[in-house]
Design an enzyme around this catalytic site. Sequence first.
Site, PDB file in Angstrom:
ATOM      1  N   LYS A 117       0.826  -1.211   0.000  1.00 49.80           N
ATOM      2  CA  LYS A 117       0.000   0.000   0.000  1.00 49.80           C
ATOM      3  C   LYS A 117       0.860   1.262   0.000  1.00 49.80           C
ATOM      4  O   LYS A 117       1.909   1.320   0.665  1.00 49.80           O
ATOM      5  CB  LYS A 117      -0.899   0.007   1.234  1.00 49.80           C
ATOM      6  CG  LYS A 117      -1.910  -1.130   1.268  1.00 49.80           C
ATOM      7  CD  LYS A 117      -2.922  -1.002   0.160  1.00 49.80           C
ATOM      8  CE  LYS A 117      -4.023  -2.054   0.310  1.00 49.80           C
ATOM      9  NZ  LYS A 117      -5.074  -1.883  -0.690  1.00 49.80           N
ATOM     10  N   HIS A 175      -9.756  -8.527  -7.730  1.00 50.49           N
ATOM     11  CA  HIS A 175      -9.608  -8.038  -6.364  1.00 50.49           C
ATOM     12  C   HIS A 175     -10.396  -8.982  -5.468  1.00 50.49           C
ATOM     13  O   HIS A 175     -11.603  -9.171  -5.651  1.00 50.49           O
ATOM     14  CB  HIS A 175     -10.186  -6.621  -6.273  1.00 50.49           C
ATOM     15  CG  HIS A 175     -10.205  -6.036  -4.902  1.00 50.49           C
ATOM     16  ND1 HIS A 175     -11.297  -6.142  -4.049  1.00 50.49           N
ATOM     17  CD2 HIS A 175      -9.278  -5.326  -4.223  1.00 50.49           C
ATOM     18  CE1 HIS A 175     -11.021  -5.509  -2.922  1.00 50.49           C
ATOM     19  NE2 HIS A 175      -9.809  -5.013  -2.997  1.00 50.49           N
TER      20      HIS A 175
END
Length: 371
Positions: free
Chosen positions: A158, A290
């Site tokens: 991230k 995802h």
Amino acid sequence: MYIKKIDTFPLLYRLPRRYGDANGMKSYRTCFLIRITTDSGIEGWGECVDWLPTLQKGFHERIIPFLLGKPIADRAKILQTIIQWNARSAAALSMALTEIMAKKSGISVCDMWGGRFRDKVPVYASFQSYSEDLNWQKNSLALIGQAIHAGFDKIKIKIGGKTIAEDQQHINSVQALLESKIDLALDANQSYDLAAALRWKSLLEAWPNLLWLEEPLKVDYIGEYARLRSRLNIPLAGGENIEKAAKFIPFLTGHALDFITPDPMHAAGLDGFREAGRLARCFGIRITPHTYDGALARLYALFAQACLEPWSKMEADGIEPVEWDVMDNPFTKLLPLSPAAGTIYLPSGNGIGVEPDADMLAYYQWDGSSY
Ligand code: MG
């Protein structure tokens, strides 16, 4: 064959140590499974994601009373109604009804979908990089080290939740650890505008192991994605919250993404999810599903990848990887599947070929308390 019974399994796990991404810190993980039983005793499992009280009340007060006695063969008609009521719930029903039809036919879900191109699908280790420790970067590097040790050869980290300078310091340390031997995706969770994203340009272009940059911009900014894509020489990915395959069309016709990232629990049912994959192939674009939440939804994404034609002739399998959550989350282990060398070998029995762990369903059952 009719729907005789539907059980729901709302599960909650409170995290002893919070972790997160640019959207904030997580203090719990949840899972919501359903099991449909037919009058002939065939069972099918489904999964969806939302706030547990919403799902539990919605199923028990509205969806289950509507479904009892309905023919399994009316899958499309049933889903059309449920999508109007609560699109998230429809994802679970589409899975359970799909599995029941496959079991009734004595075949696997993949065979019902036309058969597999491959028996294994690559997965990448997906991290929530931020923690509340002052030394969050050290924590992140330790977790990445564990994933490499476990055999993963692709990871996703991230960015976007700290200053660009701090995130770049972190990714530089990660790259030193990876030594270009492990492929890396970066996910900004829609944190930047075009100018901010371009501040990564020189670093991104210096690294040889980048898989993609995910959601650098707000997902509505299709034109800005196209501009960014023309100015960076690494692939752009996005679309995990898009509910309908048709909503990917402007990204595809606008040349805005290299990878689309639909989620089987955010799409209103498996059909919409699979349509997105086929659409990507029609436009020459790749798909990397995802699947941050949900062991069962992830298995369906793996099945869908197994049944999709290769994107390329260059590689033996030619299939894009699926997200594998490696953070503290017991629900990742709800099904008896675990990656070996960054790959999942798919079960081949009737239906989905596996069963959720009954002890875990009992142990993590949500008690109705607020969270
Ligand atoms: Mg993402």
